[in-house]
Design an enzyme around this catalytic site. Structure first.
Site, PDB file in Angstrom:
ATOM      1  N   ASN A   1       2.401  28.362  -2.152  1.00 19.62           N
ATOM      2  CA  ASN A   1       2.196  27.954  -0.883  1.00 19.62           C
ATOM      3  C   ASN A   1       1.017  28.631  -0.215  1.00 19.62           C
ATOM      4  O   ASN A   1       0.698  28.341   1.194  1.00 19.62           O
ATOM      5  CB  ASN A   1       3.320  28.694   0.151  1.00 19.62           C
ATOM      6  CG  ASN A   1       3.522  30.352  -0.006  1.00 19.62           C
ATOM      7  OD1 ASN A   1       2.972  30.812  -0.762  1.00 19.62           O
ATOM      8  ND2 ASN A   1       4.297  30.809   0.756  1.00 19.62           N
ATOM      9  N   CYS A   2       0.064  28.955  -1.031  1.00 22.44           N
ATOM     10  CA  CYS A   2      -1.174  29.461  -0.561  1.00 22.44           C
ATOM     11  C   CYS A   2      -1.982  28.183  -0.517  1.00 22.44           C
ATOM     12  O   CYS A   2      -1.980  27.272  -1.315  1.00 22.44           O
ATOM     13  CB  CYS A   2      -1.909  30.316  -1.734  1.00 22.44           C
ATOM     14  SG  CYS A   2      -3.817  30.737  -1.359  1.00 22.44           S
ATOM     15  N   GLN A   3      -2.707  28.048   0.743  1.00 19.57           N
ATOM     16  CA  GLN A   3      -3.437  27.084   0.788  1.00 19.57           C
ATOM     17  C   GLN A   3      -4.730  26.662   0.023  1.00 19.57           C
ATOM     18  O   GLN A   3      -4.871  25.603  -0.305  1.00 19.57           O
ATOM     19  CB  GLN A   3      -4.060  27.039   2.541  1.00 19.57           C
ATOM     20  CG  GLN A   3      -3.148  27.000   3.542  1.00 19.57           C
ATOM     21  CD  GLN A   3      -2.363  25.452   3.438  1.00 19.57           C
ATOM     22  OE1 GLN A   3      -2.895  24.545   3.222  1.00 19.57           O
ATOM     23  NE2 GLN A   3      -1.042  25.844   3.317  1.00 19.57           N
TER      24      GLN A   3
END
Length: 119
Positions: free
Chosen positions: A9-11
């Site tokens: 979920n890290c951009q």
């Protein structure tokens, strides 16, 4: 074989994975949340990447660490245990091109990825 380490979920990880897929580059994704890096893997990275570069001091994980843990992240010998326990403090993604004698790439930059993986 290209290995990408990070958190789904890290951009920045999302941008890197999207870039790799758009450029039809095969890779294996390693999710830090389900499979934290081993001490051996971290030691391997630290042979070619400075600890200061590997630690993400901009994120909330860094701010939530105790002063003792933050101090431990200033020394390779004591940092590994903290990095294994708090994987979100590792700069992401970490891209390792297995079989190529280059240091891991930290973070994502399209130009850097193009030079490394499209050459």
């Amino acid at each position: 074989m290209l290995h990408i380490y990070g958190i789904p979920n890290c951009q920045t990880v999302k941008k890197a994975r999207t870039w790799l897929e758009e450029n039809h580059i095969d890779y294996t994704f390693h999710n830090f949340k389900t499979t934290p890096p081993t001490a051996d893997l971290l030691q391997t990275w630290l042979q070619t990447v400075p600890l200061e570069a590997l630690v993400n001091k901009r994120g909330t994980t860094w701010r939530k660490l105790s002063e003792t843990e933050q101090q431990a992240l200033q020394n390779n010998d004591t940092a590994i245990a903290v990095l294994m326990e708090h994987t979100s403090v590792i700069k992401r993604p970490v891209a390792v091109n297995e079989g190529v004698a280059t240091p891991p790439l930290l973070g994502f930059d399209a130009d850097t990825y193009a030079q490394a993986f499209l050459a």
